[in-house]
Design a protein around this motif. Structure first.
Motif: not given
Length: 410
Positions: A259-263
């Motif tokens: 929901s908040v992190e994009r690797p």
């Protein structure tokens, strides 16, 4: 004869094995195993955000020899100036950034005079300047990450510009507003492989501490090695032609929160090795005149001869050895000759080191932070990356730091 045959040592070993079996099978051992399993992340670590920063003072490479001999009041050394000019012209560097400027240097004549001790003054400047530069890069990474700084659980800082207790890590944590419980690790004097080493340490931390979010910060100032030219110390000229100032920051974590992190990159595997018979190739030490670094002219040849074997050893267990052009490459740009040696040793296509060559051109060699700039360049500007790639750090030792990455954005 059955049994222990009256052998007390064998009987003791048997008793120990029996005791170990009892402990392993005990409820307490089961609880410990469950605790250990709960502590570990279920998946591999990933790069979650990247930030970079440089000081404001920019000097173009074509002007550097004039600038350097002017500020050091050594314009009478015309042969050395001509030599530095030639090195700069062949360096493939367009410009570099520096914390120090002419005003600072004029206020510290001891930085130019080898007969005067200068380490204390250099350390005083580094105590403030290094964490501030690191914080500038870290703030960019934190903004991209999108979560509060207080949610950083671990901090790994790498530098050879300064040695203080408490160190850069504590000052940086304060500047960023990290939680007082953040677990800090300092890496000193790892040279140009420090950024890769910090990423390796962060990977281990993230994968062995569930929900850990690790902030890496690497920052260096060439001021630690700035001094006037001297015909008896040609290493000074080489350093002056290549190194600049910069900081890189990376946030690493496993099991990203969708929901908040994009690797950005998945950190598949990491390893470290030493090129045989190369301990003399890149050596340095702190002296009362700052850091004295002596790179050997043999470095490119050593890398050319050994880099393929190093990559086979690191990537072979993953079945990736030999197909070097099927990977993307984030190689530390220690200099034009270093990149040429990696390219030739692995028979890479000319575009494979484009990101490393671009960073070298725009910033010079910023030691450990440079490979973070390369990683940032790759994810921002290179399209249609191969699924798998290699981050390669090269430093004193000669140390080869290898990390296999998987592109998660393509």
């Amino acid at each position: 004869m059955c049994g222990n045959g009256g052998n007390p040592a064998r009987a003791l070993d048997t008793s120990r094995m029996s005791l170990l079996g009892s402990l392993t099978a005990s409820p307490a051992a089961s609880v410990v195993r469950q605790m250990r399993q709960a502590q570990r992340a279920d998946g591999p670590a990933s790069v979650l955000a990247i930030g970079t920063a440089n000081p404001a003072n920019c000097v173009r490479q074509e002007e550097y020899a004039d600038y350097y001999f002017r500020v050091t009041h050594t314009e009478h050394l015309t042969k050395l100036k001509s030599k530095l000019n030639r090195i700069c012209q062949r360096s493939a560097i367009k410009k570099r950034y520096f914390y120090h400027d002419e005003e600072l240097l004029q206020n510290h004549p001891e930085f130019m005079d080898r007969t005067l001790p200068s380490l204390d003054a250099r350390m005083d400047i580094a105590a403030t300047a290094v964490p501030e530069l690191a914080a500038a890069a870290a703030r960019k990474a934190l903004a991209e990450w999108g979560r509060p700084p207080a949610e950083i659980t671990h901090l790994v800082v790498a530098t050879y510009t300064g040695a203080h207790m408490p160190g850069v890590d504590l000052r940086l944590a304060s500047l960023l507003g990290l939680d007082p419980s953040v677990r800090r690790t300092m890496l000193y004097m790892n040279g140009c492989s420090s950024g890769s080493a910090a990423l390796r340490v962060a990977k281990d931390i993230a994968e062995n501490n569930r929900d850990a979010r690790v902030l890496i910060a690497c920052a260096e100032l060439a001021l630690i090695n700035f001094r006037a030219p001297d015909e008896a110390h040609m290493d000074t000229i080489i350093f002056q032609a290549l190194f600049g100032d910069g900081a890189g920051a990376v946030i690493v974590g496993a099991e990203p929160n969708g929901s908040v992190e994009r690797p950005v990159f998945e950190m598949v595997a990491a390893s470290q090795s030493i090129i045989p018979k190369s301990k003399h190739a890149a050596v340095g030490r702190l002296t009362e005149h700052g850091l004295v670094f002596n790179p050997s002219f043999e470095m490119p040849a050593l890398i050319l001869k050994n880099i393929e074997q190093s990559m086979n050893d690191a990537l072979g267990p993953l079945g990736l050895n030999g197909c070097w052009n099927d990977l993307f490459w984030a190689v530390h740009p220690g200099g034009r000759a270093i990149l040429d040696s990696v390219e030739a040793g692995l028979q890479l296509e000319s575009n494979k080191l484009a990101a490393s060559r671009h960073v070298l051109s725009e910033y010079g060699n910023m030691s450990g932070s440079t490979v973070i700039f390369v990683l940032d360049e790759i994810r921002r500007h290179e399209q249609a990356l191969p699924d798998m790639g290699v981050l390669l750090g090269l430093g004193p030792g000669l140390t080869v730091e290898t990390m296999v990455l998987r592109d998660t954005l393509s």
